[in-house]
Design an enzyme around this catalytic site. Sequence first.
Site, PDB file in Angstrom:
ATOM      1  CB  SER A   1       5.031  26.890  31.232  1.00 25.35           C
ATOM      2  OG  SER A   1       4.437  25.635  31.449  1.00 25.35           O
TER       3      SER A   1
ATOM      4  CG  ASP B   1       0.089  24.775  25.557  1.00 24.45           C
ATOM      5  OD1 ASP B   1       0.446  23.634  25.908  1.00 24.45           O
ATOM      6  OD2 ASP B   1       0.498  25.824  26.086  1.00 24.45           O
TER       7      ASP B   1
ATOM      8  CG  HIS C   1       3.640  24.817  26.546  1.00 27.69           C
ATOM      9  ND1 HIS C   1       2.720  25.574  27.239  1.00 27.69           N
ATOM     10  CD2 HIS C   1       4.608  24.520  27.455  1.00 27.69           C
ATOM     11  CE1 HIS C   1       3.107  25.712  28.497  1.00 27.69           C
ATOM     12  NE2 HIS C   1       4.251  25.091  28.656  1.00 27.69           N
TER      13      HIS C   1
HETATM   14  N1  LIG Z   1      10.393  17.496  28.227  1.00 35.87           N
HETATM   15  C1  LIG Z   1       9.006  17.834  28.108  1.00 35.87           C
HETATM   16  C2  LIG Z   1       8.804  19.216  27.617  1.00 35.87           C
HETATM   17  C3  LIG Z   1       9.277  20.255  28.589  1.00 35.87           C
HETATM   18  C4  LIG Z   1       8.754  21.601  28.194  1.00 35.87           C
HETATM   19  O1  LIG Z   1       7.944  21.734  27.294  1.00 35.87           O
HETATM   20  N2  LIG Z   1       9.195  22.630  28.901  1.00 35.87           N
HETATM   21  C5  LIG Z   1       8.705  23.932  28.595  1.00 35.87           C
HETATM   22  C6  LIG Z   1       8.073  24.524  29.802  1.00 35.87           C
HETATM   23  S1  LIG Z   1       6.724  23.474  30.329  1.00 35.87           S
HETATM   24  C7  LIG Z   1       6.143  24.236  31.755  1.00 35.87           C
HETATM   25  O2  LIG Z   1       6.741  24.798  32.572  1.00 35.87           O
HETATM   26  C8  LIG Z   1       9.843  24.792  28.094  1.00 35.87           C
HETATM   27  O3  LIG Z   1       9.828  25.997  28.214  1.00 35.87           O
HETATM   28  N3  LIG Z   1      10.842  24.144  27.507  1.00 35.87           N
HETATM   29  C9  LIG Z   1      12.031  24.803  27.035  1.00 35.87           C
HETATM   30  C10 LIG Z   1      12.091  24.943  25.549  1.00 35.87           C
HETATM   31  O4  LIG Z   1      13.164  25.322  25.070  1.00 35.87           O
HETATM   32  O5  LIG Z   1      11.087  24.722  24.872  1.00 35.87           O
HETATM   33  C11 LIG Z   1       8.283  16.858  27.215  1.00 35.87           C
HETATM   34  O6  LIG Z   1       8.906  15.878  26.884  1.00 35.87           O
HETATM   35  O7  LIG Z   1       7.116  17.094  26.895  1.00 35.87           O
END
Ligand SMILES: N[C@@H](CCC(=O)N[C@@H](CSC=O)C(=O)NCC(=O)O)C(=O)O
Length: 283
Positions: free
Chosen positions: A151, A228, A261
């Site tokens: 991402s 995603d 995602h």
């Molecule tokens: N808080 C957000 C969601 C944040 C999210 O999905 N972060 C992703 C990376 S997004 C792009 O860089 C991630 O890798 N999160 C860590 C995990 O453990 O999944 C929301 O509320 O949508």
Amino acid sequence: MTVPLTLLSEHRCFGGTTAFYKHASEACGGEMRFGVYVPPQAATRKVPVLYYLAGLTCTEETFLMKGGAQRVAAELGLMLVAPDTSPRGAGFPGETDSWDFGVGAGFYVDATQAPWSSRYRMFTYVTKELPELVGAHLPARMDREGLFGHSMGGHGALVCALRQPGRYRSVSAFAPISAPMQSPWGHKAFGGYLGPDQEKWREWDASELMRKQRAPLPPLLVDQGTKDKFLTEQLRPELFQDACAAAGQSLTLRKQEGYDHGYYFVSTFMEDHLRHHAATLNA
Ligand SMILES: N[C@@H](CCC(=O)N[C@@H](CSC=O)C(=O)NCC(=O)O)C(=O)O
């Protein structure tokens, strides 16, 4: 003078070691943390090093805890290095107000706008300072570096490689933000870190850089889940695919049916990415 590392924790893992360190960072003007997996082969020789850049909201722990990479890295003899996603504790106004800017959202750029420019220099950190520390303290072959990410970090991996042709022997990405100048996340981050002049943004946008690239990168592997929730508004892989086609860059963009995602997606295709990197890092 070599900056010392402070060991925070160390865990036996698939015959090697997963460990977390903190250190003083010149690039980021304060303490930074990173995680590392050292495979069993490193007991007797230096091994290639593969950096992983994580996404928004992640820390140095996320990939090593959720990515499912260590078993195959142990088989392939790859060191994995996972930096944090931003400086922390700078105390800048608004730094923790949102999850897509400031803490946990450094975007792997060198900020030019105050106050961010004094601490948020993640490009210099991940491409210069961190590799110097890895080379000084760990059994890494610094002539064999690979880079991947997810991402925001997938985009960071593409940009770091595009800004330094010839540096990384292997590059890949999971669901990268592919054209941040065409995405709300990119506008927020670039506007804040780089200022209002969008001409300056082009130097940090993977699709813009790809269109201008002079020397091809190693063949790129990108995986993207079809379910995603960020795909159409934020990630836009078709724009990077077009830029690669225009530049003559080899790109394998795989659309993974039904995947979202998160790290259930990332961990599913982690082995493919590690083997993609090993094919050149171990050659
Ligand atoms: N808080 C957000 C969601 C944040 C999210 O999905 N972060 C992703 C990376 S997004 C792009 O860089 C991630 O890798 N999160 C860590 C995990 O453990 O999944 C929301 O509320 O949508």
